[in-house]
Design a protein around this motif. Sequence first.
Motif, PDB file in Angstrom:
ATOM      1  N   ASP A 129      -0.759   1.440 -10.343  1.00 26.72           N
ATOM      2  CA  ASP A 129      -0.794   2.927  -9.327  1.00 26.72           C
ATOM      3  C   ASP A 129      -1.823   3.775  -9.612  1.00 26.72           C
ATOM      4  O   ASP A 129      -2.401   3.043 -10.118  1.00 26.72           O
ATOM      5  CB  ASP A 129       0.854   3.213 -10.230  1.00 26.72           C
ATOM      6  CG  ASP A 129       1.347   3.859 -11.215  1.00 26.72           C
ATOM      7  OD1 ASP A 129      -0.116   3.616 -12.353  1.00 26.72           O
ATOM      8  OD2 ASP A 129       1.957   3.671 -12.013  1.00 26.72           O
ATOM      9  N   HIS A 169      -7.918   0.447  -5.762  1.00 26.94           N
ATOM     10  CA  HIS A 169      -7.960   1.148  -4.478  1.00 26.94           C
ATOM     11  C   HIS A 169      -8.243   2.974  -5.170  1.00 26.94           C
ATOM     12  O   HIS A 169      -8.410   3.081  -4.929  1.00 26.94           O
ATOM     13  CB  HIS A 169      -6.677   1.208  -4.355  1.00 26.94           C
ATOM     14  CG  HIS A 169      -5.406   1.958  -5.213  1.00 26.94           C
ATOM     15  ND1 HIS A 169      -4.573   2.853  -4.818  1.00 26.94           N
ATOM     16  CD2 HIS A 169      -4.353   1.106  -5.621  1.00 26.94           C
ATOM     17  CE1 HIS A 169      -3.825   3.373  -5.682  1.00 26.94           C
ATOM     18  NE2 HIS A 169      -3.682   2.222  -6.605  1.00 26.94           N
ATOM     19  N   SER A 184      -2.481  -0.929  -2.570  1.00 28.40           N
ATOM     20  CA  SER A 184      -2.042  -0.669  -4.594  1.00 28.40           C
ATOM     21  C   SER A 184      -2.072  -2.509  -5.261  1.00 28.40           C
ATOM     22  O   SER A 184      -2.702  -2.639  -5.780  1.00 28.40           O
ATOM     23  CB  SER A 184      -1.136   0.233  -4.955  1.00 28.40           C
ATOM     24  OG  SER A 184       0.307  -0.653  -4.504  1.00 28.40           O
ATOM     25  N   GLN A 185      -2.287  -3.498  -4.348  1.00 27.66           N
ATOM     26  CA  GLN A 185      -2.347  -4.622  -4.340  1.00 27.66           C
ATOM     27  C   GLN A 185      -3.855  -4.942  -3.911  1.00 27.66           C
ATOM     28  O   GLN A 185      -3.974  -6.267  -3.992  1.00 27.66           O
ATOM     29  CB  GLN A 185      -1.118  -5.666  -2.664  1.00 27.66           C
ATOM     30  CG  GLN A 185       0.014  -5.077  -2.575  1.00 27.66           C
ATOM     31  CD  GLN A 185       0.469  -5.668  -1.646  1.00 27.66           C
ATOM     32  OE1 GLN A 185       0.285  -5.714  -0.666  1.00 27.66           O
ATOM     33  NE2 GLN A 185       1.991  -6.566  -1.555  1.00 27.66           N
ATOM     34  N   HIS A 222       0.216  -5.354   1.855  1.00 30.35           N
ATOM     35  CA  HIS A 222       0.707  -4.154   3.125  1.00 30.35           C
ATOM     36  C   HIS A 222       0.641  -2.739   2.908  1.00 30.35           C
ATOM     37  O   HIS A 222       0.732  -1.848   2.968  1.00 30.35           O
ATOM     38  CB  HIS A 222       2.531  -4.895   3.167  1.00 30.35           C
ATOM     39  CG  HIS A 222       3.048  -4.920   1.922  1.00 30.35           C
ATOM     40  ND1 HIS A 222       3.402  -5.683   1.244  1.00 30.35           N
ATOM     41  CD2 HIS A 222       3.611  -3.729   1.583  1.00 30.35           C
ATOM     42  CE1 HIS A 222       4.183  -5.193   0.511  1.00 30.35           C
ATOM     43  NE2 HIS A 222       4.290  -3.422   0.445  1.00 30.35           N
ATOM     44  N   ASP A 223       0.637  -3.028   1.589  1.00 31.49           N
ATOM     45  CA  ASP A 223      -0.525  -1.731   0.617  1.00 31.49           C
ATOM     46  C   ASP A 223      -1.683  -1.876  -0.386  1.00 31.49           C
ATOM     47  O   ASP A 223      -1.821  -2.883  -0.708  1.00 31.49           O
ATOM     48  CB  ASP A 223       1.008  -1.164  -0.332  1.00 31.49           C
ATOM     49  CG  ASP A 223       0.551   0.053  -0.810  1.00 31.49           C
ATOM     50  OD1 ASP A 223       0.697   1.022  -0.174  1.00 31.49           O
ATOM     51  OD2 ASP A 223       0.067   0.270  -1.898  1.00 31.49           O
TER      52      ASP A 223
END
Length: 268
Positions: A79, A125, A106-107, A103-104
């Motif tokens: 996060d 990120h 953060s991954q 899909h985000d």
Amino acid sequence: MVKALSFKGDKKPKSRKRKVPQDDDDPDATDSKQLATTTTASAAAEEDDSWVSAEATGDVSGPVIFVLPTEPATCIACDANGKVFPIAIENMVDGDPTTSEPHDVSQVWVANRVAGTESFGFKGHHGRYLGCDKFGMPHATSEAISPEESWIVIEAPDQAGAFCLQTAREKFLTIDDDKAPPEVRGDADTISFSTTFRIRMQARFKPRLKANKEQKAQEKISRKELEDVVGRRLEDDEVRKLKRARREGNYHEILLDVKVKGKHDKYA
């Protein structure tokens, strides 16, 4: 430079570039068409945002995700505060983790070699690097790479296409799925099933795929270039034969034949 990531379902901007017809057997292909075709192929390679699996340590570069050996499939995320945790993977084909895509953001971690070493740094990120403290707790809070943010990527000895991440303290990143929710840790002493991950990456950063695309671009050649190499004007069938040889890998052999034929015709 790493471009902004795109995900499944995102609308891609429409391209206004004119399509260039490709016909390798056209003996009258112009230099401008040749340049346009090569440029288009290079641009397509740069725009390739599909995801593939890393197969060797040398593949690891650019945006990656770490697919954990959990059921259901998860990957390592963080996060904005640098907390590291497993997160469910939503983008897969028929539930197969080897087809995972993020899909985000953060991954996603951006992999780069640490200069002068065999280690990697993985930037999150939020611009901070994945690290692990002396207590075995992963974090992503540092804006610079120190030994805590340096990782050795080891190919798993008994599982093709899988990897282990080793810390500077010679411990391994692992997933403790006995806890609820599962916890990512960096204190495993030995390689095991729980320390073995898949690394998914963007295709345009994979060296072997980039090499294949560059090789295909090199197979393109114009009539003028062929005539410059041979040293004379070429017949249409000779141009077709040489272009075909570039694709099939026997270019130099056919080129020699064409040159010899030209000398025979000259003194006939």
